[in-house]
Write a protein that holds these residues in place. Sequence first.
Motif, mmCIF file in Angstrom:
data_model
loop_
_atom_site.group_PDB
_atom_site.id
_atom_site.type_symbol
_atom_site.label_atom_id
_atom_site.label_comp_id
_atom_site.label_asym_id
_atom_site.label_seq_id
_atom_site.Cartn_x
_atom_site.Cartn_y
_atom_site.Cartn_z
ATOM 1 N N PHE A 83 0.802 -1.265 -0.032
ATOM 2 C CA PHE A 83 0.022 0.156 -0.058
ATOM 3 C C PHE A 83 0.788 1.358 0.044
ATOM 4 C CE2 PHE A 83 -1.670 3.485 2.807
ATOM 5 C CZ PHE A 83 -2.870 3.782 2.051
ATOM 6 N N ALA A 87 0.875 4.239 -2.469
ATOM 7 C CA ALA A 87 0.133 5.410 -1.899
ATOM 8 C C ALA A 87 0.893 6.617 -1.422
ATOM 9 C CB ALA A 87 -0.768 4.866 -0.785
ATOM 10 N N TRP A 148 -9.406 9.101 1.070
ATOM 11 C CA TRP A 148 -8.672 8.844 -0.190
ATOM 12 C C TRP A 148 -8.696 7.528 -0.351
ATOM 13 C CZ3 TRP A 148 -4.535 5.900 -1.406
ATOM 14 C CH2 TRP A 148 -3.979 5.964 -2.768
ATOM 15 N N MET A 149 -8.602 6.563 0.662
ATOM 16 C CA MET A 149 -8.746 5.198 0.329
ATOM 17 C C MET A 149 -10.224 4.778 0.089
ATOM 18 S SD MET A 149 -6.297 4.267 3.980
ATOM 19 C CE MET A 149 -6.471 2.343 3.944
ATOM 20 N N ASN A 150 -11.073 5.411 0.496
ATOM 21 C CA ASN A 150 -12.436 5.065 0.059
ATOM 22 C C ASN A 150 -12.831 5.784 -1.184
ATOM 23 O OD1 ASN A 150 -13.572 3.657 2.437
ATOM 24 N ND2 ASN A 150 -12.856 5.611 3.429
ATOM 25 N N PRO A 152 -10.157 7.044 -4.183
ATOM 26 C CA PRO A 152 -9.143 7.413 -4.567
ATOM 27 C C PRO A 152 -9.247 8.206 -5.707
ATOM 28 C CG PRO A 152 -9.795 5.246 -5.078
ATOM 29 C CD PRO A 152 -10.633 5.582 -4.110
ATOM 30 N N TRP A 157 -4.362 4.926 -12.491
ATOM 31 C CA TRP A 157 -3.746 3.944 -12.455
ATOM 32 C C TRP A 157 -3.352 3.128 -13.793
ATOM 33 C CZ3 TRP A 157 -1.938 2.353 -7.893
ATOM 34 C CH2 TRP A 157 -1.568 0.932 -7.828
ATOM 35 N N ARG A 379 -15.069 -1.353 3.585
ATOM 36 C CA ARG A 379 -14.250 -0.969 2.368
ATOM 37 C C ARG A 379 -13.758 -2.536 1.873
ATOM 38 N NH1 ARG A 379 -10.965 2.304 4.166
ATOM 39 N NH2 ARG A 379 -9.249 0.954 4.499
ATOM 40 N N TRP A 382 -11.173 -4.226 -0.235
ATOM 41 C CA TRP A 382 -10.183 -3.327 -1.020
ATOM 42 C C TRP A 382 -9.272 -2.540 0.272
ATOM 43 C CZ3 TRP A 382 -9.972 -4.082 -6.079
ATOM 44 C CH2 TRP A 382 -11.061 -4.283 -6.798
ATOM 45 N N ILE A 384 -7.342 0.265 -1.200
ATOM 46 C CA ILE A 384 -7.694 1.390 -1.841
ATOM 47 C C ILE A 384 -8.662 0.962 -2.613
ATOM 48 C CG2 ILE A 384 -6.981 3.065 -3.461
ATOM 49 C CD1 ILE A 384 -4.138 2.324 -2.885
ATOM 50 N N HIS A 385 -10.013 1.392 -2.599
ATOM 51 C CA HIS A 385 -11.256 1.036 -3.127
ATOM 52 C C HIS A 385 -11.477 0.911 -4.565
ATOM 53 C CE1 HIS A 385 -15.564 0.515 -3.530
ATOM 54 N NE2 HIS A 385 -15.745 1.625 -4.469
#
Length: 441
Positions: A83, A87, A148-150, A152, A157, A379, A382, A384-385
């Motif tokens: 991560f 991230a 941001w993790m929920n 992004p 990407w 979440r 994930w 990172i969602h």
Amino acid sequence: MDDLLAARLQMAVSLGWHIVFACIGMTMPILMAYSEWKWLRTKEQVYIDLAKAWSKGVAIFFAVGAVSGTVLSFELGLLFPGFMEHAGPIIGMPFSWEGTAFFVEAIALGVFLYGWNRLNKWVHWLSGVVVGISGVMSGIFVISANAWMNSPAGFTWEDGKPTNIDPVAAMFNDAWFTQALHMTLAAFVATAFAVAGVHAYLLLKDRNNAFHKTAVRIALAFGAVAAFLQPISGDISAKDIAERQPAKLAALEALYHTSQPADLVIGGIPNDQEERVDYAIHVPGFLSFLAHGDFDAEVIGLDQFPKDERPPVLITHIAFQIMVGIGFLLAFAGFLYLLFSARFKHLLAKRWWLWFIALLTPLGFIAVEAGWTVTEVGRQPWIIHGVMKTKDAVSPMPGLQYSFYMITLVYLVLTLIIIGLMRRQIATIETYYPSARTKPE
């Protein structure tokens, strides 16, 4: 215990422990500064006594929160290096700003604690205000990173790597405002009702104590307003989640099948095998309204997602029910306080009322823990969602369960130490603060 479960449990214990101190750090300095401001305006001894007493508590919780927060930052890299590899460059900005806010808070707290009778009174009070503001901002910056993790944002990407990185867009992602608002209010609700509960319990032992009476009044005033606003922020969050994370909404409401309209489920036990909720109360169409503002709107269920991309329903649903139930109970308590303060002040001195407030002491923090369970477990799978799964980010190092056992033991010991420190602090109130003595010396 496999390494993925051990890593997740260690983060859960660390975050669940730290979040209590984060909430206190966001709220108590505001109460402290408000009490000193009241003293500057009225010159009543009770307000300066409260400011000094609360400042000692702030110092203790600040020190512990700083340590546990540092542990969390290291754990992200140690437990989930996959991560942090991707991230870190994207969400480094809110973490750096959080560090800045932390240092400002530390400096201002030092000035406040050691500036009594050394600084101009209003300058001293201003240092307390800075502690409060920086404490709230520190929490908001961390919440931005979690948001941001929920949701992004701020990157593209490609081939398993982020490109076109925009740290500002990442920091101010679509979820940051709703999460920051909801968490800040939750911090004020939890801490204010806990403070009121402790002082209400002490007031039961000494019904004429001006120190505890004033403390209960100040804490409940802040707690009541925040508790009233919290359901509004919850509604905003629900509509936001319905758009961005429909799987999370379906899990927290245990909605196995896409429905139009969709019932609101109160209580119940989700049954994953049969894909139904047992022993629940159904309110027709109300979930459609809460999610989309329309009683006839369609709400996406878990059947629209592959089974390996569905959040754990049982944990998420029960945690959500606990959070909402406690939230409404505290809002009701806040309503009663405002009503009694306006029309029935004599009821605020009744034993049943003081017992009621005392029994509410831990509930706000239980709601906060439940809310973070909804956020984090909801979440899954994930980290990172929609971009990276938690299993792909976990450390390849074996034996993570031993780290989990060790950190849990450390936090248990620290909990006992903090309880001892706070008990000693409470026991010396009458010794150091004149307004806490019913009879003058």
